[in-house]
Design a protein around this motif. Sequence first.
Motif, PDB file in Angstrom:
ATOM      1  N   MET A   1       0.840  -1.192   0.000  1.00 37.67           N
ATOM      2  CA  MET A   1       0.000   0.000   0.000  1.00 37.67           C
ATOM      3  C   MET A   1       0.880   1.249   0.000  1.00 37.67           C
ATOM      4  O   MET A   1       1.931   1.275   0.639  1.00 37.67           O
ATOM      5  CB  MET A   1      -0.912   0.006   1.227  1.00 37.67           C
ATOM      6  N   ASP A   2       0.406   2.289  -0.705  1.00 37.69           N
ATOM      7  CA  ASP A   2       1.259   3.456  -0.945  1.00 37.69           C
ATOM      8  C   ASP A   2       0.807   4.743  -0.262  1.00 37.69           C
ATOM      9  O   ASP A   2       1.438   5.789  -0.420  1.00 37.69           O
ATOM     10  CB  ASP A   2       1.385   3.707  -2.451  1.00 37.69           C
TER      11      ASP A   2
ATOM     12  N   GLY B   1       7.524  -2.371   0.853  1.00 37.76           N
ATOM     13  CA  GLY B   1       8.128  -2.119  -0.444  1.00 37.76           C
ATOM     14  C   GLY B   1       8.897  -3.335  -0.920  1.00 37.76           C
ATOM     15  O   GLY B   1       8.927  -4.385  -0.249  1.00 37.76           O
ATOM     16  N   PRO B   2       9.567  -3.234  -2.064  1.00 39.88           N
ATOM     17  CA  PRO B   2      10.308  -4.376  -2.618  1.00 39.88           C
ATOM     18  C   PRO B   2      11.392  -4.907  -1.682  1.00 39.88           C
ATOM     19  O   PRO B   2      11.648  -6.117  -1.668  1.00 39.88           O
ATOM     20  CB  PRO B   2      10.932  -3.809  -3.900  1.00 39.88           C
ATOM     21  N   LEU B   3      12.015  -4.045  -0.892  1.00 40.34           N
ATOM     22  CA  LEU B   3      13.078  -4.498   0.001  1.00 40.34           C
ATOM     23  C   LEU B   3      12.549  -5.444   1.078  1.00 40.34           C
ATOM     24  O   LEU B   3      13.241  -6.378   1.492  1.00 40.34           O
ATOM     25  CB  LEU B   3      13.780  -3.309   0.649  1.00 40.34           C
ATOM     26  N   VAL B   4      11.318  -5.207   1.528  1.00 35.54           N
ATOM     27  CA  VAL B   4      10.712  -6.106   2.516  1.00 35.54           C
ATOM     28  C   VAL B   4      10.418  -7.462   1.882  1.00 35.54           C
ATOM     29  O   VAL B   4      10.676  -8.521   2.469  1.00 35.54           O
ATOM     30  CB  VAL B   4       9.437  -5.484   3.114  1.00 35.54           C
TER      31      VAL B   4
ATOM     32  N   LEU C   1      -0.422  -5.330  -5.347  1.00 32.46           N
ATOM     33  CA  LEU C   1       0.037  -3.950  -5.439  1.00 32.46           C
ATOM     34  C   LEU C   1      -1.146  -2.981  -5.418  1.00 32.46           C
ATOM     35  O   LEU C   1      -1.851  -2.826  -6.411  1.00 32.46           O
ATOM     36  CB  LEU C   1       0.862  -3.745  -6.716  1.00 32.46           C
ATOM     37  N   MET C   2      -1.339  -2.349  -4.290  1.00 33.48           N
ATOM     38  CA  MET C   2      -2.359  -1.306  -4.149  1.00 33.48           C
ATOM     39  C   MET C   2      -1.644   0.039  -4.221  1.00 33.48           C
ATOM     40  O   MET C   2      -1.565   0.787  -3.247  1.00 33.48           O
ATOM     41  CB  MET C   2      -3.113  -1.481  -2.830  1.00 33.48           C
TER      42      MET C   2
ATOM     43  N   SER D   1       8.721 -11.919  -5.972  1.00 30.55           N
ATOM     44  CA  SER D   1       7.274 -12.154  -6.095  1.00 30.55           C
ATOM     45  C   SER D   1       7.015 -13.272  -7.102  1.00 30.55           C
ATOM     46  O   SER D   1       7.681 -13.350  -8.133  1.00 30.55           O
ATOM     47  CB  SER D   1       6.566 -10.882  -6.565  1.00 30.55           C
ATOM     48  N   ASP D   2       6.030 -14.109  -6.810  1.00 31.18           N
ATOM     49  CA  ASP D   2       5.625 -15.167  -7.752  1.00 31.18           C
ATOM     50  C   ASP D   2       4.392 -14.753  -8.549  1.00 31.18           C
ATOM     51  O   ASP D   2       4.307 -15.001  -9.749  1.00 31.18           O
ATOM     52  CB  ASP D   2       5.336 -16.460  -6.990  1.00 31.18           C
ATOM     53  N   ILE D   3       3.434 -14.145  -7.854  1.00 36.24           N
ATOM     54  CA  ILE D   3       2.239 -13.590  -8.494  1.00 36.24           C
ATOM     55  C   ILE D   3       2.242 -12.099  -8.203  1.00 36.24           C
ATOM     56  O   ILE D   3       2.427 -11.682  -7.049  1.00 36.24           O
ATOM     57  CB  ILE D   3       0.942 -14.207  -7.933  1.00 36.24           C
TER      58      ILE D   3
END
Length: 212
Positions: free
Chosen positions: A37-38, A48-51, A67-68, A84-86
């Motif tokens: 969430m942003d 984020g991507p790092l997490v 991805l919201m 990520s897989d999906i």
Amino acid sequence: MPVKIAPSILSADFARLGEEVRAIDAAGADYIHIDVMDGHFVPNLTFGPLVVKALRPHTAKVFDVHLMIEPVEPYIAAFAEAGSDIITVHAEATRHLDRSLQLIRSLGRKAGVSLNPATPESVVEYVLDKLDLILVMSVNPGFGGQSFIPSALDKIARLRRMIGDRPIEIEVDGGVTAENVGEIAAAGAQVLVAGSAVFRTPDYRSNIAALR
């Protein structure tokens, strides 16, 4: 067909996310649902991507990344590289849904599209050949712990008919409990996202079993 359970780590203990992911893996989770969430597209901030990258070594289970965020296209590659897989994007968050789905698949990931409660299922009609998953929001996105919106059941059933024999999973996110999973699955859902219903007590295995 048996449903898949995708615990949402939005309801986990953020101070020990790696441990929580290992725990729901051991408890029988099929997917690990990660709500991104942003604070713009939805009124909350999360991961984020790092997490995602930091959590990836903790499990081999499918990372189901929702991805919201808006805009979404500039971040798809980063989430793919993070493990990520999906990758699921919101139909409401992009003007070029077909292009976004093509990008996800070009990165070797499965592509999903999410529909908010007021978004009709017709928006996916022309991208079905690029989809692996359709996520029906049964609450307004942004926060966990909300109540299920009953009209989602009709939307699930209409999507199931639209999909036909295509290999597309229907996932449902929001207000899923042991009390309503039967009617959700009967409408045609195959993947159930559950946050509070899984993390409400420390016995994650029993909570997941109750949903099944």
